[in-house]
Design a protein around this motif. Structure first.
Motif, mmCIF file in Angstrom:
data_model
loop_
_atom_site.group_PDB
_atom_site.id
_atom_site.type_symbol
_atom_site.label_atom_id
_atom_site.label_comp_id
_atom_site.label_asym_id
_atom_site.label_seq_id
_atom_site.Cartn_x
_atom_site.Cartn_y
_atom_site.Cartn_z
ATOM 1 N N HIS A 77 0.834 -1.206 0.000
ATOM 2 C CA HIS A 77 0.000 0.000 0.000
ATOM 3 C C HIS A 77 0.863 1.248 0.000
ATOM 4 O O HIS A 77 1.941 1.287 0.591
ATOM 5 C CB HIS A 77 -1.012 0.003 1.147
ATOM 6 N N ASP A 108 5.934 0.769 7.488
ATOM 7 C CA ASP A 108 4.549 0.456 7.085
ATOM 8 C C ASP A 108 4.090 1.426 6.028
ATOM 9 O O ASP A 108 3.471 2.418 6.334
ATOM 10 C CB ASP A 108 3.658 0.499 8.332
ATOM 11 N N MET A 109 4.395 1.116 4.715
ATOM 12 C CA MET A 109 5.196 0.004 4.289
ATOM 13 C C MET A 109 5.997 0.331 3.045
ATOM 14 O O MET A 109 6.023 -0.402 2.083
ATOM 15 C CB MET A 109 4.332 -1.249 4.095
ATOM 16 N N GLU A 143 -4.913 1.907 5.007
ATOM 17 C CA GLU A 143 -5.056 2.295 6.409
ATOM 18 C C GLU A 143 -6.480 2.733 6.760
ATOM 19 O O GLU A 143 -6.780 3.000 7.910
ATOM 20 C CB GLU A 143 -4.053 3.403 6.764
ATOM 21 N N GLU A 167 3.875 -6.303 3.789
ATOM 22 C CA GLU A 167 3.674 -5.712 5.120
ATOM 23 C C GLU A 167 4.778 -6.219 6.049
ATOM 24 O O GLU A 167 5.317 -7.305 5.854
ATOM 25 C CB GLU A 167 2.304 -6.127 5.687
#
Ligand SMILES: [Zn+2]
Length: 389
Positions: A77, A108-109, A143, A167
């Motif tokens: 992401h 992250d990430m 998120e 991740e």
């Protein structure tokens, strides 16, 4: 394996530092998406930007071996959480201290995105004799609502046979690799009472007090016991009701939201039914509407014999000299969309560090190289025909 000699550590480090320098707080992912697309172009690929909404594109690029076979997706992401209090460095400036690189999203990430891209570069540079194709995807909005992952399921990469999600799961301790993840729903409960003068409350029905009665009894909700996950859980997140401008009136409306983690076997409709039974048992006078609102995530569990899990396990063992640890995780990731909704088996694995979703988030630089190597060995086994199972 000749491909392993093509791991370009300097490239990985540059990507990481440049990505940390490009803010991509959830909702503002566009600049980073364009950066990732330009790096994919530099590898000779033809990335596409898939507009998810407004200024929020996913990035999708395909490398094809030219031979029919499986499609493996490499995914991460683009977004980070917002800046929180207490940073001791500029969160948008990569700051290296010893083996740590500090910055918002380093762990992250952006580290995972950089490692996956470095693995892809080694494939492109070495052109190994493998079959099938690799889809590199970087999505918006993990998120918050996983809108990017959901949009991806509407593209041709939805037919991927497996996905590696970069991740930061290290493969041991609290970073054990998820073989299953809980799902979740958000109950949206509206309690409708009856207004009256608040000096004569017995003439009305107090929606706030009735709602409080439900909330105080939530622990009685029947949660299913799962052999691997145990029970899900509940948390009241929000409540609203009563006057807008001070007035002595019995409140006739109260609304509250409750987060519930679901284990496999529990569904949205079973969860609504559970709540309906609880409310009925309380003998309330108010009318209660039980519904759900987004986001909603499907739970899943996978077999350790999934070909992608087996390929990863072998690769991890070769690089780290031991077995990865697995877990059934009470969390939510984009795997709830890819695996839970889309049925694409997933492995989460990425570089190490600390402080995700907190101040002073950092990535451990010495974990970059082994992470890329695990990715590459997994890709070669999984697309190599046979050895990956
Ligand atoms: Zn993440």
């Amino acid at each position: 394996m000749a491909t392993l000699s093509h791991i370009d550590e300097a490239y990985c480090r540059r990507l990481l530092e440049e990505m940390v320098s490009i803010p991509s707080i959830v909702g503002e992912e566009k600049e980073l998406a364009e950066y990732v697309a330009s790096e994919l172009e530099a590898l000779g690929l033809r990335p596409e930007l898939q507009v998810v909404e407004g200024d929020r594109p996913n990035v999708i690029a395909l490398w094809d071996s030219g031979k029919p076979g499986r499609m493996l997706m490499l995914n991460g992401h683009l977004d980070t959480v917002p800046i929180c209090e207490g940073w001791s460095t500029d969160p948008f400036k990569p700051v290296v201290k010893g083996d740590r690189l500090y910055g918002l999203g380093a762990l992250d990430m952006k580290g995972g995105l950089a490692c996956l891209l470095t693995a892809l570069k080694a494939i492109v540079d070495s052109q190994p004799d493998i079959a099938g194709s690799i889809a590199y995807t970087a999505v918006v909005g993990e998120e918050a609502y996983s809108k990017g992952a959901k949009a991806l399921l509407k593209t041709p990469v939805a037919r991927a046979n497996a996905v590696i999600i970069g991740e930061p799961y290290s493969g041991y301790g609290s970073g054990a690799i998820p073989l299953g993840i809980t799902g979740k729903i958000l109950y949206n409960i509206v309690v409708k009472g009856k207004a009256a003068h608040a000096f004569r409350p017995e003439e009305g029905i107090n929606a706030i007090e009735e709602a409080a009665h439900i909330i105080a009894n939530l622990h009685r909700l029947k949660l299913r016991e799962h052999p691997k996950f145990g029970r899900g859980n509940l948390c009241t997140l929000k409540i609203e009701g009563g006057y807008k401008v001070y007035s002595v009136v019995v409140p006739d409306r109260c609304r509250f939201e409750v987060n519930r983690l679901l284990v496999p076997g529990e569904t949205v409709s079973s969860a609504i039914e559970d709540m309906r039974r609880l409310v009925e048992s309380l003998g309330l006078r108010a009318e209660v509407e039980i519904g759900t609102k987004p986001p909603r995530y499907e739970p899943f569990e996978m077999s350790p014999d999934e070909p992608i899990v087996k390929a990863f396990t072998e690769a991890f063992r070769e690089v780290h000299g031991r077995e990865p640890e697995f877990q059934y995780s009470k969390s939510i990731t984009d795997a709830n969309v890819f695996t839970g909704e889309g049925g694409i088996p997933s492995v989460h694995y990425g570089p190490g560090g600390g402080g995700a979703h907190q101040a002073d988030e950092y990535l451990i630089l010495s974990t970059l190289r082994p992470t890329v190597e695990v990715y590459l060995r997994t890709i070669l086994k999984y697309l190599g025909g046979g050895s990956g199972g």
